[in-house]
Every structure is written in C-alpha cells, then in structure tokens.
Scaffold this motif. Sequence first.
Motif, PDB file in Angstrom:
ATOM      1  N   ALA A  57      31.809  28.413  38.725  1.00 22.28           N
ATOM      2  CA  ALA A  57      32.924  27.488  38.521  1.00 22.28           C
ATOM      3  C   ALA A  57      33.981  28.111  37.621  1.00 22.28           C
ATOM      4  O   ALA A  57      35.186  27.993  37.883  1.00 22.28           O
ATOM      5  CB  ALA A  57      32.416  26.179  37.926  1.00 22.28           C
ATOM      6  N   GLN A  58      33.541  28.791  36.566  1.00 24.52           N
ATOM      7  CA  GLN A  58      34.498  29.440  35.662  1.00 24.52           C
ATOM      8  C   GLN A  58      35.253  30.551  36.379  1.00 24.52           C
ATOM      9  O   GLN A  58      36.457  30.705  36.210  1.00 24.52           O
ATOM     10  CB  GLN A  58      33.775  29.991  34.436  1.00 24.52           C
ATOM     11  CG  GLN A  58      33.291  28.916  33.495  1.00 24.52           C
ATOM     12  CD  GLN A  58      32.420  29.470  32.372  1.00 24.52           C
ATOM     13  OE1 GLN A  58      31.881  30.560  32.460  1.00 24.52           O
ATOM     14  NE2 GLN A  58      32.283  28.691  31.315  1.00 24.52           N
ATOM     15  N   ALA A  59      34.539  31.320  37.197  1.00 24.78           N
ATOM     16  CA  ALA A  59      35.181  32.412  37.935  1.00 24.78           C
ATOM     17  C   ALA A  59      36.214  31.862  38.915  1.00 24.78           C
ATOM     18  O   ALA A  59      37.275  32.473  39.121  1.00 24.78           O
ATOM     19  CB  ALA A  59      34.130  33.234  38.672  1.00 24.78           C
ATOM     20  N   SER A  60      35.937  30.714  39.493  1.00 25.18           N
ATOM     21  CA  SER A  60      36.885  30.145  40.464  1.00 25.18           C
ATOM     22  C   SER A  60      38.156  29.634  39.790  1.00 25.18           C
ATOM     23  O   SER A  60      39.177  29.453  40.455  1.00 25.18           O
ATOM     24  CB  SER A  60      36.220  29.016  41.256  1.00 25.18           C
ATOM     25  OG  SER A  60      36.027  27.880  40.435  1.00 25.18           O
ATOM     26  N   LEU A  61      38.115  29.411  38.496  1.00 26.22           N
ATOM     27  CA  LEU A  61      39.288  28.917  37.775  1.00 26.22           C
ATOM     28  C   LEU A  61      40.203  30.038  37.276  1.00 26.22           C
ATOM     29  O   LEU A  61      41.333  29.788  36.885  1.00 26.22           O
ATOM     30  CB  LEU A  61      38.849  28.059  36.585  1.00 26.22           C
ATOM     31  CG  LEU A  61      38.112  26.772  36.943  1.00 26.22           C
ATOM     32  CD1 LEU A  61      37.600  26.091  35.673  1.00 26.22           C
ATOM     33  CD2 LEU A  61      39.020  25.840  37.726  1.00 26.22           C
ATOM     34  N   ARG A  62      39.687  31.277  37.287  1.00 23.35           N
ATOM     35  CA  ARG A  62      40.500  32.399  36.809  1.00 23.35           C
ATOM     36  C   ARG A  62      41.554  32.747  37.844  1.00 23.35           C
ATOM     37  O   ARG A  62      41.271  32.791  39.040  1.00 23.35           O
ATOM     38  CB  ARG A  62      39.615  33.626  36.569  1.00 23.35           C
ATOM     39  CG  ARG A  62      38.759  33.503  35.354  1.00 23.35           C
ATOM     40  CD  ARG A  62      38.053  34.824  35.040  1.00 23.35           C
ATOM     41  NE  ARG A  62      36.823  34.481  34.365  1.00 23.35           N
ATOM     42  CZ  ARG A  62      35.599  34.683  34.832  1.00 23.35           C
ATOM     43  NH1 ARG A  62      35.419  35.286  35.985  1.00 23.35           N
ATOM     44  NH2 ARG A  62      34.553  34.302  34.152  1.00 23.35           N
ATOM     45  N   PRO A  63      42.751  33.036  37.382  1.00 17.79           N
ATOM     46  CA  PRO A  63      43.777  33.469  38.337  1.00 17.79           C
ATOM     47  C   PRO A  63      43.389  34.816  38.942  1.00 17.79           C
ATOM     48  O   PRO A  63      42.853  35.684  38.259  1.00 17.79           O
ATOM     49  CB  PRO A  63      45.042  33.583  37.496  1.00 17.79           C
ATOM     50  CG  PRO A  63      44.652  33.352  36.088  1.00 17.79           C
ATOM     51  CD  PRO A  63      43.219  32.963  36.035  1.00 17.79           C
ATOM     52  N   ARG A  64      43.647  34.937  40.211  1.00 19.39           N
ATOM     53  CA  ARG A  64      43.320  36.198  40.892  1.00 19.39           C
ATOM     54  C   ARG A  64      44.501  37.166  40.747  1.00 19.39           C
ATOM     55  O   ARG A  64      45.650  36.762  40.852  1.00 19.39           O
ATOM     56  CB  ARG A  64      43.025  35.960  42.360  1.00 19.39           C
ATOM     57  CG  ARG A  64      41.822  35.075  42.549  1.00 19.39           C
ATOM     58  CD  ARG A  64      41.576  34.826  44.016  1.00 19.39           C
ATOM     59  NE  ARG A  64      40.533  33.829  44.164  1.00 19.39           N
ATOM     60  CZ  ARG A  64      39.329  34.099  44.619  1.00 19.39           C
ATOM     61  NH1 ARG A  64      39.014  35.307  44.994  1.00 19.39           N
ATOM     62  NH2 ARG A  64      38.438  33.154  44.714  1.00 19.39           N
ATOM     63  N   ALA A  65      44.158  38.404  40.521  1.00 18.12           N
ATOM     64  CA  ALA A  65      45.207  39.427  40.421  1.00 18.12           C
ATOM     65  C   ALA A  65      45.761  39.705  41.810  1.00 18.12           C
ATOM     66  O   ALA A  65      45.005  39.780  42.796  1.00 18.12           O
ATOM     67  CB  ALA A  65      44.628  40.696  39.806  1.00 18.12           C
ATOM     68  N   LYS A  66      47.080  39.856  41.914  1.00 13.63           N
ATOM     69  CA  LYS A  66      47.682  40.164  43.207  1.00 13.63           C
ATOM     70  C   LYS A  66      47.418  41.629  43.528  1.00 13.63           C
ATOM     71  O   LYS A  66      47.580  42.501  42.684  1.00 13.63           O
ATOM     72  CB  LYS A  66      49.175  39.894  43.160  1.00 13.63           C
ATOM     73  CG  LYS A  66      49.496  38.434  43.015  1.00 13.63           C
ATOM     74  CD  LYS A  66      50.995  38.219  43.030  1.00 13.63           C
ATOM     75  CE  LYS A  66      51.297  36.747  42.854  1.00 13.63           C
ATOM     76  NZ  LYS A  66      52.724  36.480  42.835  1.00 13.63           N
ATOM     77  N   LYS A  67      47.020  41.861  44.771  1.00 10.29           N
ATOM     78  CA  LYS A  67      46.757  43.243  45.191  1.00 10.29           C
ATOM     79  C   LYS A  67      48.087  43.925  45.531  1.00 10.29           C
ATOM     80  O   LYS A  67      48.936  43.354  46.202  1.00 10.29           O
ATOM     81  CB  LYS A  67      45.820  43.272  46.397  1.00 10.29           C
ATOM     82  CG  LYS A  67      44.434  42.795  46.053  1.00 10.29           C
ATOM     83  CD  LYS A  67      43.515  42.968  47.234  1.00 10.29           C
ATOM     84  CE  LYS A  67      42.117  42.518  46.868  1.00 10.29           C
ATOM     85  NZ  LYS A  67      41.191  42.642  47.965  1.00 10.29           N
ATOM     86  N   GLU A  68      48.222  45.120  45.027  1.00 10.43           N
ATOM     87  CA  GLU A  68      49.426  45.919  45.314  1.00 10.43           C
ATOM     88  C   GLU A  68      49.283  46.474  46.722  1.00 10.43           C
ATOM     89  O   GLU A  68      48.238  46.936  47.122  1.00 10.43           O
ATOM     90  CB  GLU A  68      49.546  47.068  44.311  1.00 10.43           C
ATOM     91  CG  GLU A  68      49.579  46.610  42.869  1.00 10.43           C
ATOM     92  CD  GLU A  68      50.968  46.245  42.406  1.00 10.43           C
ATOM     93  OE1 GLU A  68      51.934  46.808  42.946  1.00 10.43           O
ATOM     94  OE2 GLU A  68      51.094  45.400  41.512  1.00 10.43           O
ATOM     95  N   ALA A  69      50.342  46.462  47.491  1.00 14.18           N
ATOM     96  CA  ALA A  69      50.316  46.966  48.865  1.00 14.18           C
ATOM     97  C   ALA A  69      50.535  48.436  48.919  1.00 14.18           C
ATOM     98  O   ALA A  69      50.974  49.111  48.101  1.00 14.18           O
ATOM     99  CB  ALA A  69      51.352  46.252  49.707  1.00 14.18           C
TER     100      ALA A  69
END
Length: 69
Positions: A57-69
């Motif tokens: 649950a805590q991991a799902s609340l963390r913002p995900r880093a945007k992947k660089e293309a």
Amino acid sequence: MHEPLTRDEVQRLQRHMRKHGPRSLTPRQHDAIWDFLFDLPESQVWLSHMVEQTQAAQASLRPRAKKEA
C-alpha cells in the motif's frame, strides 16, 4: 499467574475479561495474553501478511518516476 501462560490460562483470562470487562484484568495480565498470542506461529504468519500488505500500500502511494525516452 505463571508466565509464560498456557493456552488454558489464556482462555480462562479471556473468558473472565469477556464477562467482567477489560478493566477486570491487570496490565500484567493483558501483556501476558498478548505475549502468548504474539508467540503463536499463526500470529507470525498473519503479521507477515499484514506487513506485506502495508508495504504494498505504501509503495502504491509513492509517485512513480517518469521514464526518459
């Protein structure tokens, strides 16, 4: 009261508490019941599942880093 408690003693204290209320036991008796329950293998399994769910649950609340293309 002898520590560690036996299953029969825990059940006796729990029956007493259900009949007379939680304040009918001493803090030491409450602690002894929790110590007994904590040491049960099924309690350890339950606790590990709760830890896994909390971490997910805590991991799902963390913002995900945007992947660089």
